[in-house]
Design a protein around this motif. Structure first.
Motif, PDB file in Angstrom:
ATOM      1  N   ASP A  45       3.419  -7.962   3.696  1.00 54.91           N
ATOM      2  CA  ASP A  45       4.181  -7.132   2.759  1.00 54.91           C
ATOM      3  C   ASP A  45       5.557  -6.767   3.290  1.00 54.91           C
ATOM      4  O   ASP A  45       6.477  -6.500   2.518  1.00 54.91           O
ATOM      5  N   ARG A 115       8.409  -9.026  -3.793  1.00 57.47           N
ATOM      6  CA  ARG A 115       7.866  -7.773  -3.279  1.00 57.47           C
ATOM      7  C   ARG A 115       6.353  -7.851  -3.498  1.00 57.47           C
ATOM      8  O   ARG A 115       5.904  -8.054  -4.627  1.00 57.47           O
ATOM      9  N   THR A 116       5.596  -7.758  -2.423  1.00 57.69           N
ATOM     10  CA  THR A 116       4.149  -7.944  -2.522  1.00 57.69           C
ATOM     11  C   THR A 116       3.393  -6.737  -1.999  1.00 57.69           C
ATOM     12  O   THR A 116       3.916  -5.942  -1.213  1.00 57.69           O
ATOM     13  N   ARG A 117       2.156  -6.652  -2.449  1.00 58.49           N
ATOM     14  CA  ARG A 117       1.212  -5.673  -1.919  1.00 58.49           C
ATOM     15  C   ARG A 117      -0.125  -6.382  -1.790  1.00 58.49           C
ATOM     16  O   ARG A 117      -0.682  -6.860  -2.777  1.00 58.49           O
ATOM     17  N   HIS A 118      -0.617  -6.503  -0.569  1.00 60.47           N
ATOM     18  CA  HIS A 118      -1.914  -7.121  -0.296  1.00 60.47           C
ATOM     19  C   HIS A 118      -2.949  -6.009  -0.126  1.00 60.47           C
ATOM     20  O   HIS A 118      -2.810  -5.174   0.771  1.00 60.47           O
ATOM     21  N   ARG A 143       2.387  -9.189  -6.890  1.00 65.12           N
ATOM     22  CA  ARG A 143       3.739  -9.634  -6.570  1.00 65.12           C
ATOM     23  C   ARG A 143       4.665  -9.322  -7.742  1.00 65.12           C
ATOM     24  O   ARG A 143       4.337  -9.580  -8.893  1.00 65.12           O
TER      25      ARG A 143
END
Length: 191
Positions: A45, A115-118, A143
């Motif tokens: 991220d 822009r990601t969030r795992h 994403r």
């Protein structure tokens, strides 16, 4: 006003006697694995891909099969197998090349960067050989890109984590998406 009683030391002693060392070892192993995955998600991220790639062993296999809708009697064929068509069927060299390309700024799908969030959850150890752990997790990868592109992928991962001198490394990662139809414009992210 705090009151102390003579019962408090007895309670502490009872708790200490009831801790099973085997259960404590299992809790520590679970904590270690969850911390590993939390760190990995943060690296992704935060676009720290050069550090992320170091979490993989030299002989790693990173595989994302294609999922097909099948009847109940054909569920064993729902996912393609290694050697068949796949979204990813990478060794460490190919994975490192993907990381390097993103780092150059010439990967059109990642410039400007996503822009990601795992989100990693349901961490389950299904096998522990002592040097390698087989771990299953569920994931949600969100994403957003540019002004209005939004994608999300949901699924499960099956990893083999190998114990090395300074911690854990990913020796194998198989990513199984819940979706059969991908609506995203690309798959330039890492799972």
């Amino acid at each position: 006003m705090t009151m102390t009683t003579n019962a408090e030391p007895a309670v502490d002693q009872a708790i200490n006697r009831s801790i099973d060392p085997a259960n404590l070892a299992l809790m520590y192993r679970q904590f270690e694995i969850e911390q590993f995955y939390t760190r990995e998600a943060a690296l992704l991220d935060e676009h720290r891909y050069d550090e992320w790639i170091e979490l993989f062993t030299e002989d790693t296999h990173y595989f994302m099969p294609i999922r097909r809708t099948m009847s109940r009697r054909e569920l064993s064929r729902e996912f393609t197998k290694p050697g068949e068509m796949a979204f990813f069927d990478d060794d460490k060299r190919v994975l490192a090349n993907r990381v390097a390309k993103v780092g150059t700024g010439t990967a059109w799908a990642e410039d400007p960067p996503s822009r990601t969030r795992h989100i990693i959850t349901n961490v389950r150890v299904v096998d522990d050989s002592g040097t390698e752990l087989t771990v299953q997790t569920n994931f949600l990868l969100y994403r957003t890109r540019l002004k209005s592109e939004e994608d999300q992928w949901i699924g499960r991962r099956e990893d083999v984590l190998r114990r090395v001198g300074d911690g854990l490394r990913i020796a194998r990662r198989f990513v199984f998406l819940d979706q059969t139809l991908l609506l995203s414009q690309n798959l330039s992210n890492f799972f």
